[in-house]
Write a protein that holds these residues in place. Structure first.
Motif, PDB file in Angstrom:
ATOM      1  N   LYS A   1       3.779   2.926   4.730  1.00 54.26           N
ATOM      2  CA  LYS A   1       4.054   2.218   3.477  1.00 54.26           C
ATOM      3  C   LYS A   1       3.075   1.051   3.379  1.00 54.26           C
ATOM      4  CE  LYS A   1       7.809  -0.575   2.688  1.00 54.26           C
ATOM      5  NZ  LYS A   1       9.236  -0.888   2.527  1.00 54.26           N
ATOM      6  N   ILE A   2       2.269   1.035   2.296  1.00 46.58           N
ATOM      7  CA  ILE A   2       1.238   0.021   2.128  1.00 46.58           C
ATOM      8  C   ILE A   2       1.499  -0.771   0.852  1.00 46.58           C
ATOM      9  CG2 ILE A   2      -1.235  -0.386   1.826  1.00 46.58           C
ATOM     10  CD1 ILE A   2      -1.679   2.282   3.296  1.00 46.58           C
ATOM     11  N   LEU A   3       1.568  -2.088   0.985  1.00 45.60           N
ATOM     12  CA  LEU A   3       1.742  -2.967  -0.166  1.00 45.60           C
ATOM     13  C   LEU A   3       0.521  -2.845  -1.068  1.00 45.60           C
ATOM     14  CD1 LEU A   3       3.389  -5.169  -1.590  1.00 45.60           C
ATOM     15  CD2 LEU A   3       2.172  -6.841  -0.190  1.00 45.60           C
ATOM     16  N   SER A   4       0.749  -2.613  -2.359  1.00 40.43           N
ATOM     17  CA  SER A   4      -0.333  -2.433  -3.317  1.00 40.43           C
ATOM     18  C   SER A   4       0.124  -2.981  -4.668  1.00 40.43           C
ATOM     19  CB  SER A   4      -0.686  -0.945  -3.420  1.00 40.43           C
ATOM     20  OG  SER A   4      -1.696  -0.744  -4.376  1.00 40.43           O
ATOM     21  N   GLY A   5      -0.392  -4.143  -5.051  1.00 36.40           N
ATOM     22  CA  GLY A   5       0.020  -4.753  -6.311  1.00 36.40           C
ATOM     23  C   GLY A   5       1.496  -5.099  -6.280  1.00 36.40           C
ATOM     24  N   ALA A   6       2.250  -4.617  -7.280  1.00 33.91           N
ATOM     25  CA  ALA A   6       3.681  -4.916  -7.379  1.00 33.91           C
ATOM     26  C   ALA A   6       4.532  -3.777  -6.815  1.00 33.91           C
ATOM     27  CB  ALA A   6       4.056  -5.180  -8.828  1.00 33.91           C
ATOM     28  N   GLY A   7       3.972  -3.039  -5.865  1.00 37.95           N
ATOM     29  CA  GLY A   7       4.725  -1.929  -5.294  1.00 37.95           C
ATOM     30  C   GLY A   7       4.177  -1.497  -3.955  1.00 37.95           C
ATOM     31  N   TYR A   8       4.625  -0.342  -3.521  1.00 38.00           N
ATOM     32  CA  TYR A   8       4.186   0.220  -2.254  1.00 38.00           C
ATOM     33  C   TYR A   8       3.689   1.645  -2.473  1.00 38.00           C
ATOM     34  CZ  TYR A   8       6.669  -3.552   0.135  1.00 38.00           C
ATOM     35  OH  TYR A   8       7.098  -4.775   0.567  1.00 38.00           O
ATOM     36  N   GLU A   9       2.612   1.995  -1.774  1.00 39.07           N
ATOM     37  CA  GLU A   9       2.113   3.361  -1.754  1.00 39.07           C
ATOM     38  C   GLU A   9       2.614   3.983  -0.448  1.00 39.07           C
ATOM     39  OE1 GLU A   9       0.790   4.393  -4.443  1.00 39.07           O
ATOM     40  OE2 GLU A   9       0.328   2.450  -5.322  1.00 39.07           O
ATOM     41  N   HIS A  10       3.176   5.187  -0.535  1.00 35.48           N
ATOM     42  CA  HIS A  10       3.737   5.860   0.632  1.00 35.48           C
ATOM     43  C   HIS A  10       2.880   7.080   0.989  1.00 35.48           C
ATOM     44  CE1 HIS A  10       7.609   3.659   0.431  1.00 35.48           C
ATOM     45  NE2 HIS A  10       7.269   3.571  -0.847  1.00 35.48           N
TER      46      HIS A  10
ATOM     47  N   GLN B   1      -1.173  12.115   3.703  1.00 37.76           N
ATOM     48  CA  GLN B   1      -1.302  12.415   2.286  1.00 37.76           C
ATOM     49  C   GLN B   1      -0.397  11.483   1.480  1.00 37.76           C
ATOM     50  OE1 GLN B   1      -3.424  14.791   0.942  1.00 37.76           O
ATOM     51  NE2 GLN B   1      -2.821  13.956  -1.026  1.00 37.76           N
ATOM     52  N   TRP B   2      -0.906  10.986   0.341  1.00 39.58           N
ATOM     53  CA  TRP B   2      -0.096  10.142  -0.530  1.00 39.58           C
ATOM     54  C   TRP B   2       1.115  10.935  -1.002  1.00 39.58           C
ATOM     55  CZ3 TRP B   2       1.409  10.424  -5.661  1.00 39.58           C
ATOM     56  CH2 TRP B   2       1.954   9.268  -6.211  1.00 39.58           C
ATOM     57  N   SER B   3       2.306  10.309  -0.998  1.00 40.98           N
ATOM     58  CA  SER B   3       3.510  11.030  -1.418  1.00 40.98           C
ATOM     59  C   SER B   3       4.213  10.390  -2.608  1.00 40.98           C
ATOM     60  CB  SER B   3       4.491  11.172  -0.251  1.00 40.98           C
ATOM     61  OG  SER B   3       4.898   9.900   0.203  1.00 40.98           O
ATOM     62  N   GLU B   4       4.168   9.067  -2.708  1.00 40.72           N
ATOM     63  CA  GLU B   4       4.850   8.416  -3.840  1.00 40.72           C
ATOM     64  C   GLU B   4       4.496   6.936  -3.901  1.00 40.72           C
ATOM     65  OE1 GLU B   4       9.129   7.888  -3.423  1.00 40.72           O
ATOM     66  OE2 GLU B   4       8.917   8.108  -1.260  1.00 40.72           O
ATOM     67  N   ARG B   5       4.841   6.339  -5.035  1.00 38.09           N
ATOM     68  CA  ARG B   5       4.729   4.890  -5.226  1.00 38.09           C
ATOM     69  C   ARG B   5       6.106   4.375  -5.574  1.00 38.09           C
ATOM     70  NH1 ARG B   5       1.608   0.616  -6.206  1.00 38.09           N
ATOM     71  NH2 ARG B   5       2.225  -0.879  -7.774  1.00 38.09           N
ATOM     72  N   THR B   6       6.493   3.260  -4.970  1.00 40.66           N
ATOM     73  CA  THR B   6       7.747   2.615  -5.320  1.00 40.66           C
ATOM     74  C   THR B   6       7.464   1.171  -5.727  1.00 40.66           C
ATOM     75  OG1 THR B   6       8.138   2.005  -2.997  1.00 40.66           O
ATOM     76  CG2 THR B   6       9.169   4.032  -3.795  1.00 40.66           C
ATOM     77  N   LYS B   7       8.302   0.631  -6.594  1.00 45.13           N
ATOM     78  CA  LYS B   7       8.138  -0.750  -7.046  1.00 45.13           C
ATOM     79  C   LYS B   7       8.919  -1.685  -6.129  1.00 45.13           C
ATOM     80  CE  LYS B   7       7.426   0.328 -11.864  1.00 45.13           C
ATOM     81  NZ  LYS B   7       7.872   0.115 -13.237  1.00 45.13           N
ATOM     82  N   ILE B   8       8.465  -2.909  -6.044  1.00 50.45           N
ATOM     83  CA  ILE B   8       9.165  -3.919  -5.256  1.00 50.45           C
ATOM     84  C   ILE B   8      10.407  -4.333  -6.021  1.00 50.45           C
ATOM     85  CG2 ILE B   8       9.044  -6.283  -4.349  1.00 50.45           C
ATOM     86  CD1 ILE B   8       6.039  -5.799  -3.937  1.00 50.45           C
ATOM     87  N   ALA B   9      11.551  -4.352  -5.350  1.00 56.10           N
ATOM     88  CA  ALA B   9      12.810  -4.742  -5.989  1.00 56.10           C
ATOM     89  C   ALA B   9      12.776  -6.232  -6.327  1.00 56.10           C
ATOM     90  CB  ALA B   9      13.977  -4.444  -5.075  1.00 56.10           C
ATOM     91  N   GLU B  10      13.302  -6.559  -7.475  1.00 60.08           N
ATOM     92  CA  GLU B  10      13.325  -7.969  -7.898  1.00 60.08           C
ATOM     93  C   GLU B  10      14.636  -8.608  -7.574  1.00 60.08           C
ATOM     94  OE1 GLU B  10      11.932  -8.625 -11.860  1.00 60.08           O
ATOM     95  OE2 GLU B  10      10.514  -7.005 -11.666  1.00 60.08           O
TER      96      GLU B  10
END
Length: 69
Positions: free
Chosen positions: A32-41, A60-69
């Protein structure tokens, strides 16, 4: 804690270049890599790539998730 080199593949443009090598704490788990306002998995695809004489696991890239506010 042991780290290992891995290769990232797919995902956003900055990660899509095959051969993007980075360190991972545990190459057996999802990365899981922090990227902007989310994470790349990324997950290990079962594939390996030789980079500078080292046989590295390809994640392999699998999904992007947003950081919870």
């Amino acid at each position: 804690m042991t780290s290992a080199k891995i290769v990232l593949s797919g995902g956003p443009e900055r990660f899509s270049n095959r051969g993007h090598v980075r360190s991972s704490v545990n190459p057996e788990e999802k990365v899981k890599i922090l990227s902007g306002a989310g994470y790349e998995h990324f997950v290990h695809s079962g594939e390996f790539l030789t980079v500078d004489g080292e046989n590295l696991p390809v994640f392999q890239w699998s999904e992007r998730t947003k950081i919870a506010e």
